[in-house]
Each structure stands twice: as C-alpha cells, then as structure tokens.
Design a protein around this motif. Structure first.
Motif, short mmCIF file in Angstrom:
data_model
loop_
_atom_site.label_atom_id
_atom_site.label_comp_id
_atom_site.label_asym_id
_atom_site.label_seq_id
_atom_site.Cartn_x
_atom_site.Cartn_y
_atom_site.Cartn_z
N SER A 423 0.82 -1.21 0.00
CA SER A 423 0.00 0.00 0.00
C SER A 423 0.86 1.26 0.00
CB SER A 423 -0.93 0.02 1.22
OG SER A 423 -0.16 0.14 2.40
N ARG A 424 0.25 2.36 -0.41
CA ARG A 424 0.95 3.64 -0.40
C ARG A 424 1.31 4.05 1.04
NH1 ARG A 424 1.61 7.65 -4.02
NH2 ARG A 424 0.33 6.51 -5.50
N GLU A 425 0.48 3.64 1.98
CA GLU A 425 0.73 3.96 3.38
C GLU A 425 2.02 3.30 3.86
OE1 GLU A 425 -1.72 3.97 7.65
OE2 GLU A 425 -2.52 2.93 5.90
N MET A 426 2.26 2.05 3.44
CA MET A 426 3.49 1.36 3.82
C MET A 426 4.70 1.99 3.15
SD MET A 426 4.84 -1.00 5.69
CE MET A 426 3.58 -2.21 6.15
N LEU A 427 4.55 2.43 1.89
CA LEU A 427 5.66 3.05 1.18
C LEU A 427 6.04 4.41 1.74
CD1 LEU A 427 4.76 2.14 -2.53
CD2 LEU A 427 6.59 1.18 -1.11
N ALA A 428 5.17 4.98 2.57
CA ALA A 428 5.48 6.27 3.18
C ALA A 428 6.58 6.15 4.23
CB ALA A 428 4.23 6.87 3.81
N PHE A 429 6.83 4.94 4.70
CA PHE A 429 7.87 4.73 5.71
C PHE A 429 9.23 4.57 5.03
CE2 PHE A 429 3.99 3.04 7.72
CZ PHE A 429 3.97 3.81 8.87
N THR A 430 10.22 5.25 5.57
CA THR A 430 11.57 5.15 5.00
C THR A 430 12.27 3.88 5.45
OG1 THR A 430 12.52 6.39 6.86
CG2 THR A 430 11.79 7.66 4.93
N HIS A 431 11.91 3.37 6.63
CA HIS A 431 12.53 2.17 7.18
C HIS A 431 11.47 1.26 7.78
CE1 HIS A 431 15.94 4.90 6.85
NE2 HIS A 431 16.74 3.86 6.96
N LEU A 432 11.76 -0.03 7.76
CA LEU A 432 10.83 -1.01 8.28
C LEU A 432 11.54 -2.00 9.20
CD1 LEU A 432 9.01 -2.07 4.95
CD2 LEU A 432 8.30 -0.26 6.52
N LEU A 433 10.86 -2.38 10.26
CA LEU A 433 11.21 -3.58 11.00
C LEU A 433 10.11 -4.58 10.66
CD1 LEU A 433 12.30 -2.38 14.57
CD2 LEU A 433 13.70 -2.76 12.55
N ALA A 434 10.46 -5.59 9.85
CA ALA A 434 9.46 -6.51 9.32
C ALA A 434 9.80 -7.94 9.73
CB ALA A 434 9.39 -6.40 7.80
N GLU A 435 8.75 -8.73 9.90
CA GLU A 435 8.94 -10.12 10.29
C GLU A 435 9.52 -10.91 9.12
OE1 GLU A 435 6.40 -13.80 12.32
OE2 GLU A 435 5.39 -11.95 11.71
N ALA A 436 10.52 -11.74 9.42
CA ALA A 436 11.12 -12.59 8.39
C ALA A 436 10.21 -13.80 8.11
CB ALA A 436 12.49 -13.07 8.86
N PRO A 437 10.20 -14.29 6.85
CA PRO A 437 10.96 -13.82 5.68
C PRO A 437 10.32 -12.55 5.10
CG PRO A 437 9.58 -15.66 5.07
CD PRO A 437 9.42 -15.52 6.55
N CYS A 438 11.14 -11.70 4.54
CA CYS A 438 10.65 -10.40 4.08
C CYS A 438 10.98 -10.16 2.60
CB CYS A 438 11.25 -9.29 4.93
SG CYS A 438 13.05 -9.37 5.05
N SER A 439 11.08 -11.23 1.80
CA SER A 439 11.42 -11.09 0.38
C SER A 439 10.37 -10.31 -0.41
CB SER A 439 11.62 -12.47 -0.26
OG SER A 439 10.46 -13.27 -0.08
N HIS A 440 9.13 -10.26 0.11
CA HIS A 440 8.07 -9.53 -0.59
C HIS A 440 8.31 -8.02 -0.57
CE1 HIS A 440 6.99 -10.55 3.59
NE2 HIS A 440 6.50 -9.33 3.67
N PHE A 441 9.29 -7.55 0.24
CA PHE A 441 9.61 -6.12 0.28
C PHE A 441 10.76 -5.75 -0.67
CE2 PHE A 441 7.60 -6.43 4.54
CZ PHE A 441 6.71 -5.38 4.44
N TYR A 442 11.39 -6.75 -1.27
CA TYR A 442 12.65 -6.49 -1.97
C TYR A 442 12.50 -5.60 -3.22
CZ TYR A 442 15.00 -9.94 0.97
OH TYR A 442 15.53 -10.63 2.04
N CYS A 477 13.61 -8.43 10.03
CA CYS A 477 14.39 -7.81 8.96
C CYS A 477 14.40 -6.29 9.14
CB CYS A 477 13.79 -8.12 7.59
SG CYS A 477 13.74 -9.87 7.18
N ILE A 478 15.55 -5.70 8.89
CA ILE A 478 15.68 -4.24 8.89
C ILE A 478 15.78 -3.79 7.44
CG2 ILE A 478 17.04 -2.26 9.68
CD1 ILE A 478 18.10 -4.03 11.94
N LEU A 479 14.82 -3.01 6.97
CA LEU A 479 14.73 -2.62 5.56
C LEU A 479 14.71 -1.11 5.40
CD1 LEU A 479 11.87 -5.14 5.12
CD2 LEU A 479 13.90 -5.34 3.71
N LYS A 480 15.27 -0.67 4.27
CA LYS A 480 15.28 0.75 3.92
C LYS A 480 14.65 0.91 2.55
CE LYS A 480 18.32 4.72 3.15
NZ LYS A 480 19.74 5.19 3.11
N ARG A 481 13.76 1.90 2.41
CA ARG A 481 13.10 2.13 1.14
C ARG A 481 14.11 2.58 0.08
NH1 ARG A 481 9.08 6.71 1.72
NH2 ARG A 481 10.92 7.94 1.21
N LYS A 482 13.99 2.04 -1.12
CA LYS A 482 14.88 2.42 -2.21
C LYS A 482 14.70 3.89 -2.56
CE LYS A 482 15.14 -2.21 -4.28
NZ LYS A 482 14.86 -3.03 -5.48
#
Length: 487
Positions: A423-442, A477-482
């Motif tokens: 969602s656009r709401e999720m893309l508004a975050f610059t960083h995520l702490l997400a439950e593994a596996p998190c390949s759907h965010f790649y 997983c610690i993720l950063k938006r591209k």
C-alpha cells in the motif's frame, strides 16, 4: 557477626545475579509491554495523558497503573540524572528494571529473614543458595509484569505471616489480590484460612482488617486507574472476568492439566525439586506453606491457558522446603556410614552445580529471545541520517520494542497495524522492522540486516563436548526504502 556478614554477602550475590540477568536480557516481551510503556510515559510525559501509549494501544484488558506509578517514582532520580547527562533512553530502561529488581530483592530478603527466624539461620542461607542457582525467579525479578509486582507483595505477606503479624499480612495480601492478581486469593486465602482455623488469628481481627484492606485497595485502584483510563473501572476485576469467567485467555494457547507439574516446576526448581520431599518429611512445619502452595498450583491447573509466570509465587515457598531438606542432609551426613554420607553430600553438591549450569543455559537462550529489541537498537546504528519514518511490525513490537528504545527524537516511530504490504501507506515509511521472511519487500526496499531469534534446542552426541545445541533462525528484517521509490 559472622551470620550478618554471611547474609550481606548472599544479598550482594543476589544483586549481582539480577544485574547480570538485566544486562544479558534488557528487552521485554508483549506481556510486559503495558507496565514498561506506562512507566516510560509517566517518566517522560507526566500529566499529558494524550501522549500515553495505552491511549493508542490499550491491549485486550486494562491493567493497573499503580505498579508503574511506584516504579516511576522510585526510578525517577536515576532517570533524571540520565536525562541531564543526555544519555539514550535505553539506559533509563536499564534503570527502571534495576529498580524493580531491587524491589523484588528487598521483598525476598524480608521473606528470607522471616524464614531464618522460623526455621533457623542456616535454612535461610540455604534458601538464598538454592535460589541463586536457579534461573526463573531471578529472571522474573526485574521484569515489569503484573505478576512481578504481585510477587513483591506476596513475599512481604509471607514475611508477615511467618512472624505472625496478621494485620500486615491481611493488608498486603488484599493489595496483591485486588490491584495486581485476583487468582492470589487462592494461595493467600488458604493461608488466611489456616490461621483462622488454628485460632492464631481471631475472627473479629480478621473481619476488621479484611474489610478495611479490601475497601482501601479497591478504592485506591478504582480512583487512580479511572483517571488514567478515562473511565470508571477496576482493572483487575475486568482481567478476572475476561480470564476466569469468559475463559478467553485460552485464545493464547492451552496446555494439559498437569503441565505445571511435569514442565514448569521441574524447570523452575531444577534439582531442588528432589529436596522438597525430604524437607516435607523432616520438618512438618513446612506443610503450612507448602500445602497451600501445592493446592494453588492444582486449582490453577484447571485454567486451560498456562504460563510459568502465573505460579512464580510458589517458587520461594518450595525453595524454602528444599532448603529444609538440604539442611537435614548437611546436619546429619556425618552421622551416616561413610559411603552413604559421601554419596549424599556429593549428590547435593552436584545438584547445585547442575542448577548453575542449567541457569547459564537458560540465560543464553533468553538472550536470543528478543529479536525485536535487538533490531530496534541496531537500526539506529545502521541509519544515522535524519529524518526517519519507521514502521515496526507486530513481531518486533512483541519481542523487545518499547518507547525506551525510541532514542532519536527526530525520528517518527509507528506501530500501526493492518497496513497492506504494497500500500501507499506502507511506502510512506523510509525504514521497516518486518517479520522474516521479508522477500516480498525487496522490490521497494533494501535489506540492511537480519536479526535472528531462538527457535529450539537439540541434543547431538556427535558435537561433544557441546552436546546441547541452541538453534536460531531469521526473525526480524531491517529494511530501507529504495531511493527511487516515490510515495
């Protein structure tokens, strides 16, 4: 003089052990969340209730603010100094947990001194020795659970009971039951009835203090907690109705009826469980404490949802009985045949060594049990840039994330739930702490790091001497938006 020195040394050892537990496992889990967040809000937001965490995340049932109020009051001097030093808020979490650990230790020492007067100073020292070699009591001593606040009062109540201070026993018991854990009416109520039945406590005195303590405790929790929750309520009454009457606690899992006996008590007492029958056999006075404790565990076993922390109050009681059993061995081993006495003494020493090694193992496993807290700490080192808008998933929030971990005032932290991954709401975050596996965010995010967490323990004779293997797997997983992704 020697006895007082021994007591001081044993108490210092307990302080050191509790400190080790806090340092090795500084983070908390979801069941501790309310009290920890409430203590944070009291320390950092004061009377501004609009900023309190429970306004946005009230939990399934309301909890009392009285425990966090006491904890915030006692820890405020240390937290004030940390604020003046501009130290990270996580240091304040260490301070808060250290204060709670000292509160529990104070109550335990009071109980131990009453045990020493009742059963002898040697039994008191052996009680501390046995407790020092076990894991769970010291582990829970500093954890901000309703059970821990209740444990402090239970230990004080047992202290007053052993010294025959019945009025203080009734008042302390009433506050433990009404404010923190209603199920303690079984344990403390049975002890109360024994005192009445043996006429050590008169009916008139019991009635007078019971009514006074009940009205005072209920009035205190209703008045204070209604202010914080912004509605009239008795928190522990609602918890009792939810768990016992509606039996909705079973939604969080169920265990067989004898689970406390074949799983919890052996893990909590370890080898001391073999000393309990000896203590019951050699010192009949122990039945006054052990009988109600045993019946409490039996009656509590009827509830389908079971957790170790629900019966943490009986661990000191059974340890006291075990100390009486060990005292019998220490006092009489030289009277037996040399082979028997040597065997029994070595077995007793082996039990204490085994307890210590098992406790170290439990602590090592627990250190890997808070991936959310580790991820929250690690993301601040990986991302020095400002500003950051970070989303925290449910798994991270349940395994260590707290407001004490929000160390950067320029960052925005969100625990908003039910947000779609794409969602656009999720893309508004610059960083995520997400439950593994998190390949759907790649496709939209870059993976910065993965924090593992405990999964299981296995035995393997091929890996001797490390036959016990602790297994972990990716949890958070610690993720950063591209940078090219726009919102």
């Amino acid at each position: 003089m020697a006895d007082s020195r021994g007591s001081l040394v044993s108490e210092v050892v307990l302080v050191v052990l509790i400190t080790v537990h806090i340092v090795c496992c500084p983070f908390t889990k979801v069941e501790e969340s309310f009290n920890l967040q409430a203590t944070h809000d009291l320390l950092y937001h004061g009377s501004d209730l609009s900023k309190y965490d429970h306004r946005e995340f009230p939990g399934v049932v309301p909890r009392s603010f009285i425990g966090p109020l006491v904890l915030a009051l006692l820890s405020s001097p240390a937290v004030t100094v940390l604020k003046l030093l501009n130290a990270p808020k996580l240091y304040s979490q260490y301070a808060v947990r250290a204060v709670l650990g000292l509160m529990t230790l104070y109550a335990f020492v009071k109980y131990k001194r009453a045990v020493s007067k009742k059963f002898g100073s040697t039994v008191g020292h052996l009680l501390v020795l046995i407790t020092s070699t076990q894991f769970h009591f010291l582990f829970y001593a500093s954890r901000p659970l309703p059970n821990t606040f209740a444990l402090c009062l239970v230990l004080l109540a047992l202290h007053h009971l052993l010294l025959r201070n019945h009025s203080q026993f009734i008042w302390t018991s009433a506050f433990a039951i009404i404010i923190f854990r209603t199920e303690l009416c079984i344990l403390l109520g049975l002890l109360f009835l024994i005192e009445l039945g043996t006429r050590r406590l008169t009916f008139c005195k019991a009635l007078l203090h019971s009514v006074g303590a009940g009205v005072t405790g209920l009035g205190l929790t209703v008045c204070i907690d209604s202010i914080f929750w912004q509605r009239w309520l008795w928190p522990e009454g609602e918890v009792f109705y939810f768990n016992a009457v509606l039996n909705k606690s079973s939604q969080w899992g169920t265990s067989p009826f004898p689970w406390y006996f074949y799983s919890v008590l052996p893990r909590a007492l370890l080898c001391a469980i073999f000393l309990v029958p000896i203590g019951l056999w050699r010192d009949r006075r122990t039945w006054t404490l052990a009988g109600p404790a045993l019946l409490f565990v039996v009656m509590f076993s009827f509830l389908p949802h079971k957790e170790l922390r629900f019966i943490v109050y009986v661990f000191p009681v059974f340890n006291t009985v075990a100390a009486c059993g060990l005292f019998f061995i220490v006092q009489n081993y030289c009277k037996w045949r040399r082979f028997i006495s040597l065997t029994v003494l070595l077995a007793s020493l082996a039990c204490l060594v085994f307890n210590s090694l098992a406790s170290i193992g439990f602590l090592y496993i627990s250190n890997h049990n808070y991936p959310g807290g580790v991820a929250m700490q690690r993301v601040h080192h990986l991302t020095p840039s400002n500003p950051v808008n970070m989303h925290i998933c449910v798994a991270a929030a349940e395994t260590g994330v707290s407001r004490f971990g929000e160390v950067n005032s320029k960052w925005r932290y969100s625990k908003a739930e039910n947000i779609s991954v794409d969602s656009r709401e999720m893309l508004a975050f610059t960083h995520l702490l997400a439950e593994a596996p998190c390949s759907h965010f790649y496709q939209t995010h870059v993976l910065l790091d993965v924090v593992p967490g405990f999964t299981r323990v296995s035995l393997s004779l091929r890996d001797a001497p490390l036959v016990i293997q602790v297994h972990t797997e990716p949890k958070i997983c610690i993720l950063k938006r591209k940078s090219q992704i726009t919102t």
